[in-house]
Design a protein around this motif. Structure first.
Motif, PDB file in Angstrom:
ATOM      1  N   UNK A  34      -3.695   6.527   5.710  1.00 54.10           N
ATOM      2  CA  UNK A  34      -2.982   5.898   4.731  1.00 54.10           C
ATOM      3  C   UNK A  34      -2.895   4.218   4.991  1.00 54.10           C
ATOM      4  N   UNK A  35      -2.668   3.945   6.086  1.00 52.89           N
ATOM      5  CA  UNK A  35      -2.705   2.470   6.256  1.00 52.89           C
ATOM      6  C   UNK A  35      -3.932   1.864   6.094  1.00 52.89           C
ATOM      7  N   UNK A  36      -4.913   2.546   6.281  1.00 53.05           N
ATOM      8  CA  UNK A  36      -6.373   2.064   5.922  1.00 53.05           C
ATOM      9  C   UNK A  36      -6.437   1.517   4.337  1.00 53.05           C
ATOM     10  N   UNK A  37      -6.187   2.823   3.763  1.00 49.45           N
ATOM     11  CA  UNK A  37      -6.187   2.820   2.027  1.00 49.45           C
ATOM     12  C   UNK A  37      -5.143   1.696   1.608  1.00 49.45           C
ATOM     13  N   UNK A  38      -4.128   1.491   2.221  1.00 42.42           N
ATOM     14  CA  UNK A  38      -3.263   0.204   1.804  1.00 42.42           C
ATOM     15  C   UNK A  38      -3.701  -0.939   1.862  1.00 42.42           C
ATOM     16  N   UNK A  39      -4.095  -1.140   3.118  1.00 45.57           N
ATOM     17  CA  UNK A  39      -4.636  -2.451   3.491  1.00 45.57           C
ATOM     18  C   UNK A  39      -5.821  -2.561   2.726  1.00 45.57           C
ATOM     19  N   UNK A  40      -6.703  -1.625   2.352  1.00 41.23           N
ATOM     20  CA  UNK A  40      -8.071  -1.972   1.754  1.00 41.23           C
ATOM     21  C   UNK A  40      -7.812  -2.314   0.377  1.00 41.23           C
ATOM     22  N   UNK A  41      -6.755  -1.742  -0.178  1.00 41.55           N
ATOM     23  CA  UNK A  41      -6.563  -2.219  -1.829  1.00 41.55           C
ATOM     24  C   UNK A  41      -5.608  -3.516  -1.752  1.00 41.55           C
ATOM     25  N   UNK A  42      -5.114  -4.051  -0.375  1.00 40.82           N
ATOM     26  CA  UNK A  42      -4.260  -5.184  -0.780  1.00 40.82           C
ATOM     27  C   UNK A  42      -4.522  -6.269   0.058  1.00 40.82           C
ATOM     28  N   UNK A  43      -5.712  -6.408   0.766  1.00 41.47           N
ATOM     29  CA  UNK A  43      -6.316  -7.622   1.441  1.00 41.47           C
ATOM     30  C   UNK A  43      -7.670  -7.804   1.313  1.00 41.47           C
ATOM     31  N   UNK A  44      -8.007  -8.936   1.495  1.00 40.22           N
ATOM     32  CA  UNK A  44      -9.575  -9.341   1.620  1.00 40.22           C
ATOM     33  C   UNK A  44      -9.934  -9.886   2.951  1.00 40.22           C
ATOM     34  N   UNK A  45     -11.200  -9.884   3.190  1.00 39.94           N
ATOM     35  CA  UNK A  45     -11.692 -10.515   4.327  1.00 39.94           C
ATOM     36  C   UNK A  45     -11.062 -11.814   4.654  1.00 39.94           C
ATOM     37  N   UNK A  46     -11.108 -12.500   3.707  1.00 36.97           N
ATOM     38  CA  UNK A  46     -10.810 -14.136   3.643  1.00 36.97           C
ATOM     39  C   UNK A  46      -9.296 -14.300   3.948  1.00 36.97           C
ATOM     40  N   UNK A  47      -8.343 -13.151   3.759  1.00 28.41           N
ATOM     41  CA  UNK A  47      -6.939 -13.428   3.899  1.00 28.41           C
ATOM     42  C   UNK A  47      -6.876 -13.306   5.676  1.00 28.41           C
ATOM     43  N   UNK A  48      -7.932 -13.141   6.459  1.00 29.38           N
ATOM     44  CA  UNK A  48      -7.655 -12.987   8.060  1.00 29.38           C
ATOM     45  C   UNK A  48      -8.271 -14.268   8.414  1.00 29.38           C
ATOM     46  N   UNK A  49      -7.401 -15.011   9.270  1.00 32.48           N
ATOM     47  CA  UNK A  49      -7.718 -16.416   9.964  1.00 32.48           C
ATOM     48  C   UNK A  49      -8.638 -16.295  10.663  1.00 32.48           C
ATOM     49  N   UNK A  50      -8.610 -15.258  11.810  1.00 29.79           N
ATOM     50  CA  UNK A  50      -9.732 -15.145  12.792  1.00 29.79           C
ATOM     51  C   UNK A  50     -10.891 -14.873  12.382  1.00 29.79           C
TER      52      UNK A  50
END
Lengths: 457, 101
Positions: A34-50
């Motif tokens: 569930x967390x994977x689905x939620x994150x997949x639809x909400x974030x992009x790789x470019x949202x991560x700083x590291x």
């Protein structure tokens, strides 16, 4: 000291990223579907700083897209196969990420934290970029700088998809409110309007189309297709006349092809009923001149805002629409036409670009609560490239085409009308009947359109 | 997944890959062990593979048969139930042979 350095100095790093939140999101993705689905639809790789976090996110998403459950084991296998994790330090770092466990129900909280920091970094980049322009181009046109800045800033905040999930109570309340509103309207129609349906939105400029659609409503995306030279702009300006001139509502008209003089001259014909060609050449009488001037005085009191823009991009439409929504409270925006928009990515196919544009405009309509009409060009055979995808996105799809001569001669139904020469075909109508052809009369010279009149019985 | 289970799963997976990047396991062995871990923690194995592995580990060493068992294990395609069952049966036979000879 350079202004750019000043910005960097004044903002502490801790405001710009939150590595803990990034690790917690990634860990949760590896341990909960569930967390994977939620994150997949909400974030992009470019949202991560590291960069390492962005890589882990990309690998996890790639597994998910291939329908492989992205467990920690699968991630390790994938990373090892691709040569991303090659030494003990990489494994140590991954293990540290994986062990930042959270309760799965808190995933939205951590995603939001990652998103917020990502937006903040983009905002800082925007500020730095703006300072850099001022530093490097001190003589640049200030208006241009402000317009470009506004466009970029708009894109940082625009087009947030409404992903609110309705609870059963909310959905029931929405349904009840909607039924009650319609019930009251029905009573009103019977008692006050003597049986004539009042519109839910803006008039379409055609009674028959009004009847089918109840008008163009806030959040609606309307697509009007016609072949070259078959009245796209005339249709757009006819709509504008009905809404902005006759009903004094504010609309924004974006034209990618015509100059402001050409648009203004078209209005002369539309509002005076005098042939466009004669107005263009100046071959008019004194009386006609005063009729035309009278027409322009109606235009000057209307809510028609025009923006001729040959290098229109989807991003610019967002920025300009938001500006006009704030400043002039526009109820509608018309884009004439989308095929002439600048390509952002030359590698994309024509239909992919059209699809992107149309998706953007639908979101824009919903976010700003305005009706957006996009004019598109039909192929010579009357078809539309990427039509299925466009049809999915829009609320109303109309196609305008001349009625073939044989049909005019043979179709008994058409003989009930005076001078019908074009059809408006309702290809899709989310709120009502579709597959309907509405005969209209289009006077190309006078640039005027109207419902085809019925022959008196 | 419970906290302790997550912790054991992550630690074990990291250890397996760490051994591989340090050259103590080869890539095939690493993949086998990771698949086995996924199967034990996430998939609730029904193939009988774990039972047969326990029997194998408790038994006496037999270099030749052990090498064949290992090669058979590494050849298992964990995404294919048929491959899993066939190879489990094969190993069962090999172990039985080991005790009868």
């Amino acid at each position: 000291m350079s202004l750019n350095v000043a910005i960097s100095d004044q903002i502490s790093d801790e405001y710009l990223f939150d590595l803990e939140s990034e690790r917690r999101v990634l860990s949760s993705m590896l341990h909960s579907e569930d967390a994977c689905i939620e994150s997949y639809h909400s974030l992009l790789a470019s949202d991560f700083y590291a960069p390492r976090h962005a890589t882990v996110f990309e690998l996890t998403c790639s597994l998910f897209e291939r329908e492989i459950r992205p467990t920690y084991v699968e991630l390790l296998k994938e990373g090892h196969t691709l040569g991303v994790f090659t030494n003990p330090r990489d494994i140590e770092e991954l293990k540290y990420i994986a062990e930042q466990y959270i309760d799965d129900e808190n995933i939205k909280y951590w995603i939001q934290k990652v998103k917020d920091k990502s937006k903040l970094r983009k905002f800082i980049d925007f500020l730095k970029g703006s300072f850099q322009i001022i530093e490097e181009e001190p003589d640049a046109d200030v208006e241009q700088i402000l317009m470009a800045a506004e466009e970029k800033l708009t894109n940082l905040t625009a087009l947030e998809i409404d992903d609110h999930i309705d609870t059963p109570e909310e959905l029931a309340k929405t349904g009840y409110d909607e039924v009650e509103r319609r019930f009251r309207r029905f009573m009103e129609i019977k008692e006050i309007h003597k049986g004539v349906l009042p519109l839910d939105g803006l008039t379409t400029g055609f009674d028959n189309l009004n009847h089918l659609t109840l008008g163009y409503k806030p959040g609606d995306l309307i697509i009007l297709g016609a072949q070259t030279g078959h009245g796209k702009t005339a249709f757009a300006l006819h709509t504008a006349k009905a809404i902005a001139v006759e009903h004094r509502k504010n609309i924004l008209y974006l034209n990618t092809e015509m100059s402001r003089e050409q648009i203004a001259l078209r209005w002369g014909a539309i509002l005076s009923g005098i042939e466009h060609d004669r107005i263009r050449t100046g071959d008019i009488t004194n009386t006609e001149l005063s009729i035309i001037l009278n027409g322009y005085s109606r235009l000057s009191e209307s809510g028609f805002y025009s923006y001729p823009c040959p290098n229109l991009t989807p991003e610019k439409t967002i920025s300009i629409a938001r500006k006009f929504k704030t400043q002039k409270q526009i109820d509608m925006m018309i884009i004439d036409y989308v095929g002439r928009m600048e390509k952002q990515d030359p590698k994309l196919q024509e239909w992919q670009i059209l699809e992107q544009i149309v998706k953007t405009q639908k979101l824009l309509a919903q976010n700003l609560k305005i009706a957006v009409m996009c004019l598109v060009q039909l192929n010579p055979d009357g078809s539309l490239q990427g039509a299925k995808r466009m049809k999915n996105e829009c609320d109303l799809m109309l196609k305008m085409s001349p009625i073939p001569r044989e049909e005019l001669e043979d179709n008994e139904d058409l003989k009930k009308y005076l001078n019908p020469n074009y059809y408006i075909y309702v290809d899709k109508n989310r709120d009502g009947r579709s597959g309907v052809r509405i005969p209209i009369t289009f006077d190309l010279q006078k640039q005027s359109m109207k419902d085809a009149e019925r022959v008196a019985p | 997944m419970a906290y302790n289970k997550k912790k054991i799963y992550d630690e074990t997976a990291s250890l397996i890959v760490d051994l591989c990047v340090r050259g103590r396991l080869n890539s095939e062995e690493m993949h086998f062990l990771l698949n086995l871990l996924d199967m034990s923690v996430l998939q609730r194995d029904n193939s009988g593979l774990f039972a047969i592995l326990k029997v194998w580990l408790k038994g006496e060493n037999d270099e030749e048969i052990d090498a064949i068992v290992k090669a058979t294990l590494l050849a298992i395609d964990f995404s294919n139930q048929k491959s899993l069952q066939t190879n489990t049966e094969l190993i069962k036979g090999l172990i039985a042979e080991k005790y009868t000879t």
